[in-house]
Design a protein around this motif. Structure first.
Motif, PDB file in Angstrom:
ATOM      1  N   UNK A 100     -30.894  -1.756  83.574  1.00 46.59           N
ATOM      2  CA  UNK A 100     -30.051  -1.468  82.408  1.00 46.59           C
ATOM      3  C   UNK A 100     -30.429  -2.424  81.281  1.00 46.59           C
ATOM      4  N   UNK A 101     -30.976  -1.870  80.207  1.00 44.51           N
ATOM      5  CA  UNK A 101     -31.457  -2.691  79.092  1.00 44.51           C
ATOM      6  C   UNK A 101     -30.560  -2.573  77.863  1.00 44.51           C
ATOM      7  N   UNK A 102     -29.512  -1.757  77.938  1.00 43.70           N
ATOM      8  CA  UNK A 102     -28.645  -1.590  76.792  1.00 43.70           C
ATOM      9  C   UNK A 102     -27.565  -0.560  77.061  1.00 43.70           C
ATOM     10  N   UNK A 103     -26.862  -0.219  76.007  1.00 44.88           N
ATOM     11  CA  UNK A 103     -25.822   0.799  76.094  1.00 44.88           C
ATOM     12  C   UNK A 103     -25.711   1.505  74.755  1.00 44.88           C
ATOM     13  N   UNK A 104     -25.170   2.707  74.786  1.00 42.63           N
ATOM     14  CA  UNK A 104     -24.963   3.486  73.571  1.00 42.63           C
ATOM     15  C   UNK A 104     -23.810   4.436  73.825  1.00 42.63           C
ATOM     16  N   UNK A 105     -22.992   4.675  72.818  1.00 44.88           N
ATOM     17  CA  UNK A 105     -21.885   5.603  73.050  1.00 44.88           C
ATOM     18  C   UNK A 105     -20.951   5.710  71.868  1.00 44.88           C
ATOM     19  N   UNK A 106     -19.849   6.382  72.121  1.00 46.28           N
ATOM     20  CA  UNK A 106     -18.778   6.538  71.141  1.00 46.28           C
ATOM     21  C   UNK A 106     -17.749   5.455  71.414  1.00 46.28           C
ATOM     22  N   UNK A 107     -17.628   4.495  70.501  1.00 48.00           N
ATOM     23  CA  UNK A 107     -16.706   3.378  70.702  1.00 48.00           C
ATOM     24  C   UNK A 107     -15.250   3.797  70.627  1.00 48.00           C
ATOM     25  N   UNK A 108     -14.950   4.693  69.699  1.00 53.92           N
ATOM     26  CA  UNK A 108     -13.567   5.098  69.470  1.00 53.92           C
ATOM     27  C   UNK A 108     -13.531   6.444  68.777  1.00 53.92           C
ATOM     28  N   UNK A 109     -12.387   7.108  68.858  1.00 51.95           N
ATOM     29  CA  UNK A 109     -12.174   8.395  68.195  1.00 51.95           C
ATOM     30  C   UNK A 109     -11.118   8.304  67.096  1.00 51.95           C
ATOM     31  N   UNK A 110     -10.473   7.177  66.965  1.00 49.83           N
ATOM     32  CA  UNK A 110      -9.391   7.003  66.009  1.00 49.83           C
ATOM     33  C   UNK A 110      -9.750   5.886  65.039  1.00 49.83           C
ATOM     34  N   UNK A 111      -9.865   6.170  63.738  1.00 52.58           N
ATOM     35  CA  UNK A 111      -9.491   7.417  63.058  1.00 52.58           C
ATOM     36  C   UNK A 111     -10.597   8.475  63.025  1.00 52.58           C
ATOM     37  N   UNK A 112     -11.789   8.102  63.533  1.00 58.53           N
ATOM     38  CA  UNK A 112     -12.921   9.029  63.528  1.00 58.53           C
ATOM     39  C   UNK A 112     -13.889   8.600  64.620  1.00 58.53           C
ATOM     40  N   UNK A 113     -14.765   9.483  65.079  1.00 54.22           N
ATOM     41  CA  UNK A 113     -15.752   9.088  66.089  1.00 54.22           C
ATOM     42  C   UNK A 113     -16.708   8.041  65.524  1.00 54.22           C
ATOM     43  N   UNK A 114     -16.784   6.915  66.208  1.00 56.23           N
ATOM     44  CA  UNK A 114     -17.608   5.801  65.741  1.00 56.23           C
ATOM     45  C   UNK A 114     -18.538   5.360  66.867  1.00 56.23           C
ATOM     46  N   UNK A 115     -19.821   5.282  66.580  1.00 56.89           N
ATOM     47  CA  UNK A 115     -20.794   4.949  67.620  1.00 56.89           C
ATOM     48  C   UNK A 115     -21.052   3.452  67.679  1.00 56.89           C
ATOM     49  N   UNK A 116     -21.630   3.032  68.803  1.00 55.60           N
ATOM     50  CA  UNK A 116     -22.074   1.656  68.977  1.00 55.60           C
ATOM     51  C   UNK A 116     -23.223   1.608  69.961  1.00 55.60           C
ATOM     52  N   UNK A 117     -24.070   0.599  69.837  1.00 52.90           N
ATOM     53  CA  UNK A 117     -25.176   0.462  70.764  1.00 52.90           C
ATOM     54  C   UNK A 117     -25.713  -0.960  70.686  1.00 52.90           C
ATOM     55  N   UNK A 118     -26.345  -1.418  71.760  1.00 53.94           N
ATOM     56  CA  UNK A 118     -27.043  -2.697  71.791  1.00 53.94           C
ATOM     57  C   UNK A 118     -28.172  -2.603  72.809  1.00 53.94           C
ATOM     58  N   UNK A 119     -29.228  -3.356  72.561  1.00 56.13           N
ATOM     59  CA  UNK A 119     -30.395  -3.402  73.436  1.00 56.13           C
ATOM     60  C   UNK A 119     -30.731  -4.868  73.694  1.00 56.13           C
ATOM     61  N   UNK A 120     -31.156  -5.197  74.914  1.00 54.92           N
ATOM     62  CA  UNK A 120     -31.638  -6.545  75.187  1.00 54.92           C
ATOM     63  C   UNK A 120     -32.757  -6.912  74.225  1.00 54.92           C
ATOM     64  N   UNK A 121     -32.733  -8.111  73.664  1.00 52.82           N
ATOM     65  CA  UNK A 121     -33.760  -8.492  72.690  1.00 52.82           C
ATOM     66  C   UNK A 121     -35.187  -8.327  73.199  1.00 52.82           C
ATOM     67  N   UNK A 122     -35.419  -8.509  74.519  1.00 51.00           N
ATOM     68  CA  UNK A 122     -36.761  -8.353  75.060  1.00 51.00           C
ATOM     69  C   UNK A 122     -37.302  -6.941  74.862  1.00 51.00           C
ATOM     70  N   UNK A 123     -36.412  -6.002  74.608  1.00 50.46           N
ATOM     71  CA  UNK A 123     -36.825  -4.602  74.477  1.00 50.46           C
ATOM     72  C   UNK A 123     -36.697  -4.079  73.044  1.00 50.46           C
ATOM     73  N   UNK A 124     -36.445  -4.984  72.088  1.00 51.44           N
ATOM     74  CA  UNK A 124     -36.407  -4.577  70.689  1.00 51.44           C
ATOM     75  C   UNK A 124     -37.818  -4.178  70.236  1.00 51.44           C
ATOM     76  N   UNK A 125     -37.875  -3.297  69.266  1.00 48.26           N
ATOM     77  CA  UNK A 125     -39.151  -2.927  68.668  1.00 48.26           C
ATOM     78  C   UNK A 125     -39.939  -1.893  69.445  1.00 48.26           C
TER      79      UNK A 125
END
Length: 206
Positions: A100-125
């Motif tokens: 598992x090198x990161x995550x991505x998804x919908x953080x919240x639905x209120x007041x609107x669908x808002x996304x979030x994500x992060x990746x381990x720095x070793x896998x950036x770029x």
């Protein structure tokens, strides 16, 4: 001033979200068994710098609290208790190591669908964040929707997902551009200057 648009929630979030796979990545629902991987990501100062809160995680309890926050606690009754956050698994890594090198998804639905994500720095770029975000968005657009009241007709106001990103987070801004998000507002949160990005639901998925 910090504010987000309000959007009626019509998505029917599955209790068991689907998985998705590409040549390089597997996206699957994040789980309690991923706490160590979450901690490895969110304990890094270079990751915490552009996340909220900005303090790096200090323990697995921080990761456990974060994971709990990904369960929707507000919105229509049918989404309460659901989650749409995916672990990003690098298929090229041996199963004997943490994949598992990161995550991505919908953080919240209120007041609107808002996304979030992060990746381990070793896998950036490596294009992983862009690839994973595109995969997650396809999954999100393809799950069922309830019929919208005429007051919220899609003909008048398209369904969107939103993302908040610090202006100085150039890497994340590039990811959002590559996924066809557009800046729709500029906001301030505490001392941070943010862009509010939005992406319309593809008409073919309506």
């Amino acid at each position: 001033m910090f504010s987000l648009p309000r959007q009626a929630v019509t998505v029917i979030v599955p209790r068991s979200p689907p998985s998705a796979e590409s040549d390089r990545l597997l996206l699957r629902p994040i789980a309690e068994s991923d706490l160590q991987a979450i901690f490895a990501i969110r304990s890094r100062p270079e990751v915490a710098k552009f996340n909220h809160p900005k303090a790096p995680f200090q323990s697995l309890d921080d990761a456990r609290e974060w994971l709990s926050s990904k369960t929707f606690a507000t919105g229509p009754s049918e989404v309460i208790g659901c989650s749409f956050t995916m672990a990003i698994v690098d298929k090229s890594i041996s199963t004997e190591k943490e994949q598992v090198i990161g995550y991505v998804g919908i953080n919240s639905l209120d007041p609107c669908p808002q996304i979030g994500y992060s990746i381990l720095p070793e896998h950036w770029g490596k294009g992983y964040a862009t690839e994973a975000l595109k995969m997650m968005l396809t999954m999100w657009w393809n799950i069922p929707r309830r019929e919208m009241p005429s007051l919220f007709s899609r003909d008048e106001e398209p369904e969107r997902v939103y993302a908040l990103c610090e202006k100085d987070n150039h890497g994340s801004c590039q990811v959002l551009k590559k996924c066809n998000f557009e800046v729709v507002d500029e906001l301030r949160y505490d001392m941070d200057e943010l862009y509010c990005w939005a992406l319309d639901m593809p008409t073919s998925s309506s």
